[in-house]
Write an enzyme that holds these catalytic residues in place. Structure first.
Site, short mmCIF file in Angstrom:
data_model
loop_
_atom_site.label_atom_id
_atom_site.label_comp_id
_atom_site.label_asym_id
_atom_site.label_seq_id
_atom_site.Cartn_x
_atom_site.Cartn_y
_atom_site.Cartn_z
N ILE A 11 0.71 -1.16 -0.06
CA ILE A 11 -0.10 -0.08 -0.11
C ILE A 11 1.00 1.34 0.20
CG2 ILE A 11 -0.10 0.18 2.56
CD1 ILE A 11 -2.88 1.01 -0.47
N ARG A 33 11.21 0.19 9.23
CA ARG A 33 12.17 -0.42 10.54
C ARG A 33 13.40 -0.98 10.04
NH1 ARG A 33 8.03 -4.72 12.21
NH2 ARG A 33 7.80 -4.84 9.85
N LYS A 92 -6.10 2.70 7.17
CA LYS A 92 -7.20 2.18 7.88
C LYS A 92 -6.74 0.78 8.36
CE LYS A 92 -7.54 -0.80 4.86
NZ LYS A 92 -7.29 -2.28 5.19
#
Length: 343
Positions: A11, A33, A92
């Site tokens: 995404i 990360r 979301k």
């Protein structure tokens, strides 16, 4: 408008492409990360800066941060971005639970920054048209909402959707879409920014890794509106919305990602006793480009809690998701022992 992205998954790549196609957006920083992954992402999308998450939220050259991490990290990094004065588009669901989402909203309010939960369909012209039709009362008094979103992601335990510690499962991945649509309809009918559910009855199938594969629920809203919702990450559902009123019904054939998922995008209005009216809907530019442009439009108007999905609506939807999960016995680390949060 200078964007930074937290995360390098699918995404995040989609939004990077959307920013490149937007009217005024520029992607200037990406964080992960794993700094090597950030560097590779930056190379792919020609991003000038790559770092860890902290490097992006602290970068004075970033105006807007897109939080595209796994669900459990949303609260920490959205709050930290707000504290750094960054405007926010947060993937979301806004957080793992309502209490965490409330912390994000509170941080946005205290630091006077924009915040939108990234349901791209909420910023799409098709959804605006749907709300107009509902408010026009063409189908009379709204009696029922039916909404589904499901696909087969495959059984691999390595898929993050199957990993309990990453907030996997159908309700948080795609179930949040039909509940958010039901909330949208309830709010449009009531003429309010948000309407809470007063009852949620649900059932679901928990897989061997402890996440829900398929789930369904009946929602009762303040004012009496009923909704039936279903989701799955192990079954290809119809992926549609049908709203039934006293004088007719409205069906949205590709509600969630028009042009990307589902049938040809259209709103079908059926007034009882008349032939259905098919209203074809816009699919260009891409829905995510529309979302990026919408964020930049809200910022130009100095909005903070955007009309596309006000903060109250995000919190009400998160409370419904809490209740749905509680109804099927789906718990994550950090959930309150006493049950779901109230709206």
């Amino acid at each position: 408008m200078r964007w930074g992205i937290l995360g390098t998954g699918k995404i995040a790549a989609v939004l990077a492409a959307a920013i490149a196609e937007s009217q005024d957006g520029e992607l200037v920083a990406v964080g992960s990360r794993d700094v090597d992954r950030a560097s590779a992402f930056a190379s792919t999308f020609d991003v000038p800066s790559s770092s860890d998450y902290a490097g992006v939220v602290e970068d004075p050259g970033v105006d807007v941060v897109y939080v595209a991490t796994h669900h459990p990290a949303h609260r920490e990094w959205a709050v930290r971005a707000a504290e750094s004065g960054k405007h926010l588009l947060c993937e979301k669901p806004l957080a793992m639970r309502r209490a965490d989402a409330a912390e994000i909203v509170d941080a946005a309010r205290r630091h006077d920054v924009f915040l939108l939960e990234a349901f791209a369909y909420r910023s799409h012209p098709q959804t605006e048209r749907l709300v107009e039709l509902l408010r026009s009362e063409r189908i009379g008094e709204i009696r029922m909402v039916d909404a589904t979103f499901g696909y087969d992601a495959g059984p691999s335990p390595d898929n993050y959707l199957m990993v309990h510690e990453l907030g996997g499962g159908g309700i948080l991945d795609v179930g949040c879409y039909p509940t958010s649509m039901a909330h949208l309809v309830a709010a449009a009918v009531a003429g309010k920014p948000a309407v809470a559910t007063v009852e949620v009855a649900g059932a679901g199938d928990l897989g061997p890794t402890g996440v829900d594969h398929t789930a369904a629920a009946t929602l009762v809203f303040e004012g009496g509106l009923l909704a039936r919702v279903a989701c799955s990450i192990r079954a290809n559902l119809e992926n549609r919305v049908r709203i039934t009123g006293s004088k007719g019904a409205i069906e949205v054939t590709s509600p969630w990602l028009p042009g990307r998922i589902g049938r040809e995008a259209a709103i079908v209005v059926q007034e009882w006793g008349s032939d259905p009216e098919v209203l074809p809907q816009q699919v260009e530019p891409d829905i995510y480009t529309i979302e990026v442009d919408a964020v930049e439009g809200f910022l130009r108007k100095q909005e903070r809690s955007p009309a596309a999905m006000p903060w109250e609506d995000s919190l009400a939807n998160m409370a419904t998701l809490d209740r749905w999960r509680a109804a099927i016995g789906l718990r994550y680390e950090g959930d309150p022992v006493t049950g779901p949060q109230e709206a």
